[in-house]
Structure formats: structure tokens, C-alpha cells
Enzyme design. Structure first.
Site, PDB file in Angstrom:
ATOM      1  N   TYR A 241       0.858  -1.188   0.000  1.00  0.00           N
ATOM      2  CA  TYR A 241       0.000   0.000   0.000  1.00  0.00           C
ATOM      3  C   TYR A 241       0.892   1.235   0.000  1.00  0.00           C
ATOM      4  O   TYR A 241       1.534   1.546   1.002  1.00  0.00           O
ATOM      5  CB  TYR A 241      -0.904  -0.045   1.238  1.00  0.00           C
ATOM      6  CG  TYR A 241      -1.966   1.032   1.320  1.00  0.00           C
ATOM      7  CD1 TYR A 241      -2.218   1.928   0.286  1.00  0.00           C
ATOM      8  CD2 TYR A 241      -2.745   1.147   2.471  1.00  0.00           C
ATOM      9  CE1 TYR A 241      -3.192   2.893   0.380  1.00  0.00           C
ATOM     10  CE2 TYR A 241      -3.732   2.118   2.583  1.00  0.00           C
ATOM     11  CZ  TYR A 241      -3.939   2.985   1.539  1.00  0.00           C
ATOM     12  OH  TYR A 241      -4.907   3.954   1.641  1.00  0.00           O
TER      13      TYR A 241
ATOM     14  N   LYS B 203      -1.561  -1.367  -3.986  1.00  0.00           N
ATOM     15  CA  LYS B 203      -2.624  -0.369  -3.935  1.00  0.00           C
ATOM     16  C   LYS B 203      -1.951   0.979  -4.111  1.00  0.00           C
ATOM     17  O   LYS B 203      -1.144   1.406  -3.273  1.00  0.00           O
ATOM     18  CB  LYS B 203      -3.403  -0.423  -2.622  1.00  0.00           C
ATOM     19  CG  LYS B 203      -4.532   0.615  -2.569  1.00  0.00           C
ATOM     20  CD  LYS B 203      -5.268   0.616  -1.242  1.00  0.00           C
ATOM     21  CE  LYS B 203      -6.332   1.717  -1.222  1.00  0.00           C
ATOM     22  NZ  LYS B 203      -6.993   1.844   0.095  1.00  0.00           N
TER      23      LYS B 203
END
Length: 305
Positions: A141, A169
Site C-alpha cells: 500500500y 494499492k
């Protein structure tokens, strides 16, 4: 339930699900099950639990595990469950990863350690240690605006060699860096910023992890469907139609979990309050969110007429 498609290991339409609380602020597992079922029934093939939108900084380890267990019970194998386990502490992150695996998660979302701002070699070692700790695939992330630390493209390229690091992400707002990684690895990229869903999908992303999907699960599915069908003009139109709601929820000065919970609550859906230090949206803000939601719904109805 991870998918058999290496290009989209957690599906393509993922919701960064809020964590419902009761009026007193306790974890609302029944509400979480009802919300998860609604999201999956309306097309989400993946749910991210205990991410930023899920208020992970203010939920306990036990609550995080209980949430995975309850949502798995509600959705079965209809959707992949990705558990947010990232913290500022490598040892704690490993503990959460093992607990999520035991609770029934399909994958892990691991944010760059925040506040301490480790250099890239330490950051790489952190992710490798977490990836080595369990048998679950891992989604990096990258959100430097919150963590203070960028996962640099060259670091991501090196991490892609790990067999369990399979996805990113992307909230870095760096299209060149994203393309650099996409051109050199097989990592699945997921747009983590709702306004970038189509832009990233057009350059090869696997899908998205959306906060706005808590309220309108079908919104960006339609964008991707149109693009896949070759109707890029319609895909662009649908992305632009989402702008007022995306702006109201994600760019109006409040965290997405605050606006998502306000709008869910106004629509009679499970949400509840946010936990301190966040504060729930006031009536004026909620009214503005409802207006943006109503505008989008009216546009959708008109286009289908």
C-alpha cells in the site's frame, strides 16, 4: 477466495469497507455482515477490511480478527477478503498478518510504516519479513501522503521478486512511476484513489480499491465494463459523472471514512459513528453528501431511460 487470474489476484472491484460501530462505539459485527453482503451482492468481488477507511488505527487486534471471521461467514467464497495489517512496527505487523490468516483472510494489505520514515532498504526488509511470515499473498500500500514515506518504484520492482508480493494499492499519484513498475514486473496494480480508476486501468491496472464503493458499489464497475467493451468514450463519461460524489467524499477536507459513514448512515445502511480522534460529519456536510449522491443517482436513471 483469491482468484485464479494472476493479473487480478484479488478480483478487480474491491471496496475499502468501513468498519461499522454501534451507537456507543463498539464493533458492530452484525452490521459488518449486512454491509459486506450488500457490497458483494452488488458486484464487489473483493473487500479490504481494516484499511484506512476501516479505521485500523483505532480498532484492536482482536476486533480486526473478529471482523475478518464475521465477514467471511457472511460472504463465504463470493469475494476475496484482504485484511489490512500494516502498522509502524514490523513485529506487530507480522502478528496481525498471522492473526488475519488464521481468521480466514485471503490476502494482506500492508502499508509502508508511518511516522518513523524508514529508508528504502529498511522498508524493503520490512515488507519481506511480513511476506515471509504467512502463506498469504500481499498487496503493498503506497500512500506517501499519509505515511510520509514513498515506496519508490525501484524498491517495488525488487519486492516483486518475492513470490507472495503480488499487488500494489497505488495512492502515490505518480503515473510515470506506476508505468515503470508495470513495464518491469507482473504486479497487479489497484487504483487506491477513486478519481484515478480509469486512468490507471487504461495503462494496465487490475482494478481498484474504492472508498466511494461503500455507497455505490456499481459506480466504477460500470467504468471498467465500458472500457473492457471498447467503449472508451462511455468509460470516460462515467468516470466524469462520478466527480461530484468523489470530490464530496474524498476531497472536501474530511477523511473518506467520515464521509462514507455519514452517507451510509443517512441512507439507512450499517455504519455508525467514527472513533476519536476522528469526528462524525455534521448535518451540513451530510446534506451536501446526499445532494451529490442524489445527483449521481439522477444521472444514472436518466442515462438508463
Amino acid at each position: 477466495m483469491t482468484t485464479d487470474d494472476d493479473s487480478a489476484p484479488f478480483g478487480r472491484s474491491l471496496c475499502a469497507m468501513v468498519t461499522p460501530f454501534t451507537g456507543s462505539g463498539a464493533l458492530d459485527l452484525d452490521g459488518a455482515q449486512r454491509l459486506a453482503d450488500r457490497l458483494v451482492s452488488r458486484g464487489c468481488d473483493g473487500l479490504v477490511l481494516s484499511g484506512t477507511t476501516g479505521e485500523s488505527p483505532t480498532t484492536t487486534d482482536a476486533e480486526k480478527a473478529a471482523l475478518v471471521t464475521a465477514v467471511r461467514e457472511a460472504v463465504g467464497n463470493r469475494a476475496a477478503l484482504v485484511a489490512g495489517v500494516g502498522t509502524a512496527d514490523t513485529r506487530h505487523t507480522v502478528e496481525l498478518a498471522l492473526a488475519a490468516e488464521k481468521a480466514g483472510a485471503d490476502g494482506l494489505l500492508v502499508v509502508a510504516p508511518y511516522y518513523s520514515r524508514p529508508p528504502q532498504d529498511a522498508l524493503e526488509a520490512h515488507f519481506r519479513e511480513v511476506a515471509d511470515a504467512s502463506g498469504l499473498p500481499l498487496m503493498l500500500y503506497d500512500i506517501p501522503g499519509r505515511t510520509g514515506t514513498r515506496i519508490e518504484p525501484d524498491t517495488v520492482v525488487r519486492l516483486a521478486a518475492h513470490p507472495r508480493i503480488v499487488a500494489v494499492k497505488d495512492c502515490a499519484y505518480d503515473l510515470l512511476g506506476t508505468q515503470k513498475v508495470l513495464s518491469r514486473t507482473g504486479l497487479a496494480y489497484y487504483a487506491g484513489c477513486d478519481e484515478q480508476v480509469l486512468a490507471l486501468y487504461a495503462i494496465g491496472a487490475a482494478g481498484y480499491v474504492s472508498t466511494v464503493a461503500n455507497v455505490v458499489p456499481e459506480l466504477f464497475q460500470a467504468v471498467l465494463d465500458a472500457f473492457d467493451a471498447g467503449d472508451t468514450g462511455r468509460a470516460a463519461l462515467l468516470q466524469r459523472r462520478a466527480v461530484p460524489l468523489v470530490e464530496s467524499m474524498m476531497a472536501a477536507g474530511l477523511p473518506g471514512t467520515v464521509t462514507a459513514k455519514a452517507l451510509l448512515g443517512a441512507l439507512g445502511l450499517p455504519a455508525g459513528p467514527v472513533r476519536a480522534p476522528l469526528r462524525s460529519a455534521d448535518r451540513e456536510t451530510t446534506a451536501g453528501l446526499l445532494a451529490a449522491y442524489g445527483e449521481l443517482a439522477a444521472d444514472a436513471a436518466q442515462s438508463q431511460a
